[in-house]
Design a protein around this motif. Structure first.
Motif, PDB file in Angstrom:
ATOM      1  N   LYS A 148      39.964  37.339  34.579  1.00 36.68           N
ATOM      2  CA  LYS A 148      40.056  38.738  34.269  1.00 36.68           C
ATOM      3  C   LYS A 148      39.653  39.676  35.464  1.00 36.68           C
ATOM      4  CE  LYS A 148      38.628  40.049  30.392  1.00 36.68           C
ATOM      5  NZ  LYS A 148      37.818  40.065  28.911  1.00 36.68           N
ATOM      6  N   GLN A 149      38.719  39.528  36.070  1.00 39.97           N
ATOM      7  CA  GLN A 149      38.150  40.351  37.190  1.00 39.97           C
ATOM      8  C   GLN A 149      39.391  40.375  38.220  1.00 39.97           C
ATOM      9  OE1 GLN A 149      35.926  42.894  37.342  1.00 39.97           O
ATOM     10  NE2 GLN A 149      37.013  43.272  38.982  1.00 39.97           N
ATOM     11  N   MET A 150      39.838  39.050  38.733  1.00 40.51           N
ATOM     12  CA  MET A 150      40.523  38.707  39.699  1.00 40.51           C
ATOM     13  C   MET A 150      41.903  39.455  39.386  1.00 40.51           C
ATOM     14  SD  MET A 150      43.541  36.533  40.161  1.00 40.51           S
ATOM     15  CE  MET A 150      43.241  35.109  39.186  1.00 40.51           C
ATOM     16  N   ILE A 151      42.612  39.491  38.185  1.00 39.52           N
ATOM     17  CA  ILE A 151      43.700  40.317  37.824  1.00 39.52           C
ATOM     18  C   ILE A 151      43.486  41.935  38.065  1.00 39.52           C
ATOM     19  CG2 ILE A 151      45.291  40.830  35.939  1.00 39.52           C
ATOM     20  CD1 ILE A 151      44.687  38.043  34.998  1.00 39.52           C
ATOM     21  N   LYS A 152      42.377  42.360  37.598  1.00 40.90           N
ATOM     22  CA  LYS A 152      41.888  43.659  37.996  1.00 40.90           C
ATOM     23  C   LYS A 152      41.789  43.996  39.412  1.00 40.90           C
ATOM     24  CE  LYS A 152      39.069  44.530  33.876  1.00 40.90           C
ATOM     25  NZ  LYS A 152      37.681  44.813  33.383  1.00 40.90           N
ATOM     26  N   ASN A 153      41.556  42.968  40.141  1.00 39.36           N
ATOM     27  CA  ASN A 153      41.744  43.419  41.575  1.00 39.36           C
ATOM     28  C   ASN A 153      42.825  43.485  42.255  1.00 39.36           C
ATOM     29  OD1 ASN A 153      38.609  43.227  41.814  1.00 39.36           O
ATOM     30  ND2 ASN A 153      38.532  41.030  42.571  1.00 39.36           N
ATOM     31  N   PHE A 154      43.823  42.750  41.624  1.00 33.98           N
ATOM     32  CA  PHE A 154      45.301  42.713  42.170  1.00 33.98           C
ATOM     33  C   PHE A 154      45.599  44.144  41.704  1.00 33.98           C
ATOM     34  CE2 PHE A 154      45.725  38.014  42.760  1.00 33.98           C
ATOM     35  CZ  PHE A 154      46.433  38.039  43.944  1.00 33.98           C
ATOM     36  N   LYS A 155      45.387  44.321  40.609  1.00 33.89           N
ATOM     37  CA  LYS A 155      46.162  45.663  40.102  1.00 33.89           C
ATOM     38  C   LYS A 155      45.536  46.793  40.491  1.00 33.89           C
ATOM     39  CE  LYS A 155      47.097  45.386  35.301  1.00 33.89           C
ATOM     40  NZ  LYS A 155      46.980  44.836  33.960  1.00 33.89           N
ATOM     41  N   ALA A 156      44.304  46.947  41.006  1.00 29.97           N
ATOM     42  CA  ALA A 156      43.871  48.139  41.631  1.00 29.97           C
ATOM     43  C   ALA A 156      44.374  48.202  43.100  1.00 29.97           C
ATOM     44  CB  ALA A 156      42.031  47.573  41.760  1.00 29.97           C
ATOM     45  N   ARG A 157      45.070  47.237  43.485  1.00 31.95           N
ATOM     46  CA  ARG A 157      45.629  47.286  44.822  1.00 31.95           C
ATOM     47  C   ARG A 157      47.325  47.431  44.681  1.00 31.95           C
ATOM     48  NH1 ARG A 157      41.269  45.143  44.556  1.00 31.95           N
ATOM     49  NH2 ARG A 157      39.683  45.020  46.218  1.00 31.95           N
ATOM     50  N   GLY A 158      47.767  47.893  43.307  1.00 34.40           N
ATOM     51  CA  GLY A 158      48.977  47.917  43.031  1.00 34.40           C
ATOM     52  C   GLY A 158      49.919  46.969  42.920  1.00 34.40           C
ATOM     53  N   VAL A 159      49.287  45.701  42.648  1.00 33.02           N
ATOM     54  CA  VAL A 159      50.136  44.293  42.543  1.00 33.02           C
ATOM     55  C   VAL A 159      49.980  43.903  40.990  1.00 33.02           C
ATOM     56  CG1 VAL A 159      50.278  41.986  43.172  1.00 33.02           C
ATOM     57  CG2 VAL A 159      49.796  43.706  44.778  1.00 33.02           C
ATOM     58  N   HIS A 160      51.071  43.813  40.646  1.00 34.80           N
ATOM     59  CA  HIS A 160      51.183  43.468  39.174  1.00 34.80           C
ATOM     60  C   HIS A 160      51.077  41.591  39.125  1.00 34.80           C
ATOM     61  CE1 HIS A 160      51.841  47.555  37.249  1.00 34.80           C
ATOM     62  NE2 HIS A 160      52.464  47.596  38.402  1.00 34.80           N
ATOM     63  N   VAL A 161      50.703  41.331  37.803  1.00 30.39           N
ATOM     64  CA  VAL A 161      50.132  39.761  37.791  1.00 30.39           C
ATOM     65  C   VAL A 161      51.189  39.012  36.634  1.00 30.39           C
ATOM     66  CG1 VAL A 161      48.422  38.195  37.533  1.00 30.39           C
ATOM     67  CG2 VAL A 161      47.921  40.382  38.765  1.00 30.39           C
TER      68      VAL A 161
END
Length: 709
Positions: A148-161
């Motif tokens: 979950k945190q890894m996904i948040k890290n992607f999304k915080a950088r504008g990358v959808h998962v």
């Protein structure tokens, strides 16, 4: 994602439902052919519009989901990448941390970055035991909270998962609720944005129905061609398999029906990316920059990396214009083999061009109706164009490289500061021509992880068999990986004597004498190690998963120990004064010197190894001494058909893989995409490594060796 599967589907569907459609191009009928001549273009376009109107009317098309603001990001998903969860740029097993920043920085540096990522923890390892797609995601290091945190890290950088749907996964552990319901719940718990339907010809409506909460809608993206246009209502994205390229580009069928549908062209084994990128740019659609293909690294050569960077920059400078409902392909141009598409919007229109010539062109390119106040910009080269006004038209000239790209903005409005900055950036980038960048492709080099020699025992160790030295052992081995023959110099592993990775090996070699365990390491033996050393791995998820309260179940003491990672096996071997075998040592001990297929000869004698288990529940392995008739020429027992056995590890810049030998008793059914068996001793399985939590399996054990000279 399977070439043979595509062909079967095409044979099944044929042209069903396409009788009234215009002519198709492309391998999977995902594109329309263009007009036969410039003079026929107007009628061709009218026919295409009429066909679209009829298709929508026939299916009572509803575009409600395309109006959902929560899914607006889909239209800006231009550069998308499928990646392996096992990629070493994505996860560091030493620090036990996801390294999202490192992963994204590499892509940013090489081709400008991405908008979405498909994280793949399942195939090709799925089926090595009965863990299903949910189990493998849960087994990712750190568990659900870390993911979950890894996904948040992607999304915080504008990358959808995105994560995959293994719709064919019906041979592993059974779940109690429908797959669609379970996957929707899993994705929302993790915070993911969408799912890719592996081998699906449209993600089916049950997935959409389970995810109808408009406050958190999921994006659905089938891998293959969409078999029913009604599915476009909820399949907001798709992959584009536009193979079978012709001189004239094709028009994306799904984008034509619904301009807000986002296609990402996908062609994972291609080395020359030119056709994919040109057809994407012509259609104003996205690209799947897939490089880590089941741990085979098919890196994009730098010429195409630079093309992606520039295409992406143009897409992101005008992010909404590519979804224009009034887009028109095959706008008339003034030069041969140049093809143009028009993307109109409020106050501005962008024209994209591709040059299908191998030679550069220059001079007059297109004539556009002129209105007072209109200005024109060369978006590819980053400067304003001076039109030649003639008979109420603006004639624009452009220079384009051979097999290159061009883009023109026509507008009556002033540029925004952001648009001005974009032009400045493009002017800098375009100073160097694409052709000056290398298009050379090379396989990524691999290294075999070194295995230290052991001490030489004074006498034969208990429970071990001495294997005599071989001066001219003919080591011949072939990997059972399902895919990858399109890149024969990259699939497989690179042995120390090889110049590149390969699926098959044939090498005459000297093998010094060594001792090998007569049987695989058992639960009882591993328990002695744990008790003596208090061994407990830092990443302990799934460690000895079938033991209870620190010990094995009654009656399983002589079964091979499983649920041990490569690191766990090495720790045991070091404690025992031993080591793991090299692949060729394992094979020599199993085969002898006569090249036989099985330890006992060349005939598959099924009484010499445990029967296959095809049930989804999965039984335990048999005792290591249960099949003495399966002994090798040297008397090594239980070497095939019970559990896979760890041997060598190989690493490259992006992947870690282990060679597992001997196959196992578990054979997952219902699909040909499960981890394949390799019962013959001259075959090997290539097992992707990420972290012990995911690597440990119910069917992988090990045996040890000692050096004898």
């Amino acid at each position: 994602m399977r070439n043979k599967y595509y062909l079967l589907l095409m044979l099944f569907f044929g042209c069903k439902g396409y009788a009234q459609q215009p002519a198709f191009s492309g391998a999977l009928k995902e594109t329309f052919k263009g007009p036969a001549s410039a003079g026929q273009r107007a009628q061709w376009l009218e026919d295409l519009k009429a066909w679209r109107d009829k298709q929508k009317a026939d299916i009572h098309y509803n575009d409600q989901l395309y109006n959902n603001w929560a899914l607006k990001w889909i239209n800006h998903t231009f550069i998308y990448v499928q990646m392996m969860a096992h990629d070493r740029f994505f996860y560091d097993p030493l620090t036990r941390k996801y390294t999202v920043d490192r992963y994204l920085a590499d892509l940013k540096k090489r081709y400008g970055g991405i908008d979405a990522v498909l994280i793949w923890p399942t195939y090709p390892n799925i089926g090595v035991d009965n863990r299903n797609q949910f189990d493998l995601t849960a087994d990712m290091p750190g568990g659900q909270e870390a993911v979950k945190q890894m996904i948040k890290n992607f999304k915080a950088r504008g990358v959808h998962v995105f994560f995959p749907i293994m719709i064919w996964d019906h041979g592993t552990r059974r779940i109690q609720i429908p797959m669609a319901e379970a996957l929707v719940k899993e994705m929302k718990q993790l915070g993911a944005d969408g799912m890719n339907g592996d081998t699906m010809t449209g993600v089916s409506e049950d997935f959409y129905q389970y995810a109808r909460d408009e406050s958190y809608p999921l994006a659905w993206q089938p891998e293959m061609f969409i078999s029913n246009y009604k599915m476009l209502e909820w399949n907001r994205l798709s992959w584009g398999y536009f193979w079978g390229y012709e001189q004239m580009p094709g028009v994306s069928v799904y984008k034509w029906i619904e301009p807000r549908h986002q296609v990402n062209i996908t062609n994972r084994w291609a080395v020359d990316k030119t056709p994919d990128l040109q057809w994407a740019f012509f259609n104003g659609i996205g690209y799947n920059s897939w490089e880590n293909v089941w741990s085979v690294w098919n890196q994009i050569p730098e010429r195409y990396e630079e093309a992606i960077r520039r295409i992406s920059a143009i897409y992101h400078a005008f992010p909404d214009i590519w979804s224009s409902k009034d887009w028109e392909p095959f706008v008339p141009v003034l030069q041969k083999n140049i093809y143009a598409t028009k993307f109109p919007s409020k106050g501005k229109t962008v024209y994209n061009f591709i040059n299908r010539n191998t030679i550069a062109i220059s001079g007059r390119l297109i004539s556009l109706p002129y209105h007072k106040g209109d200005v024109y910009y060369d978006l590819w080269n980053g400067h304003r164009l001076k039109p030649e006004i003639k008979d109420g038209n603006a004639v624009l000239s452009l220079d384009m490289e051979g097999l290159g790209y061009g883009s023109i903005l026509a507008t009556g409005a002033s540029l925004t500061p952001a648009e001005q900055a974009f032009l400045t950036k493009m002017a800098v980038m375009s100073k160097r021509k694409l052709k000056s960048y290398s298009a050379e492709w090379k396989p990524i080099p691999q290294q075999m992880v070194a295995i230290a020699k052991t001490r030489i025992p004074l006498k034969a160790p208990e429970g071990m068999i001495r294997i005599p030295a071989a001066d001219n052992y003919e080591f011949e081995s072939v990997g059972v990986m399902i895919e990858g023959n399109e890149l024969p110099t990259a699939v497989g592993v690179q042995h120390p004597w090889e110049s590149h990775p390969s699926r098959s090996q044939k090498h005459q070699m000297k093998v010094p004498s060594f001792y090998i365990d007569k049987y695989p390491v058992t639960n009882k033996q591993f328990k002695k190690f744990v008790d003596a050393t208090k061994y407990h791995p830092a990443d302990d998820h799934n460690f000895l998963h079938d033991w209870v309260k620190g010990t094995y179940a009654a009656g399983t003491e002589d079964m091979p120990v499983t649920w041990v990672s490569l690191e766990d096996a090495r720790a045991y071997a070091k404690w025992a004064g031993k080591r793991l075998p090299h692949e060729w040592e394992w094979q020599y001990a199993a085969q002898g010197t006569d090249g036989r297929k099985y330890p006992w000869g060349n005939e598959n004698l099924k009484d010499n190894y445990p029967p296959a288990d095809t049930a989804r529940i999965m039984r335990k392995p048999t005792a290591v001494d249960a099949y003495p008739s399966g002994a090798s020429p040297f008397g090594v027992i239980d070497i095939v058909g019970n559990v896979w056995q760890w041997t060598d590890e190989y690493t490259d810049l992006h992947s870690r893989t282990a060679i597992v030998k001997g196959s196992s008793y578990f054979h997952a059914q219902t699909s040909g995409w499960y981890f394949p068996p390799a019962l013959e001793v001259n075959k090997y399985g290539k097992y992707l490594l990420m972290a012990p939590s995911l690597d440990r399996a119910r069917t992988i054990g090990f045996r040890c060796v000692m050096d004898a000279e």
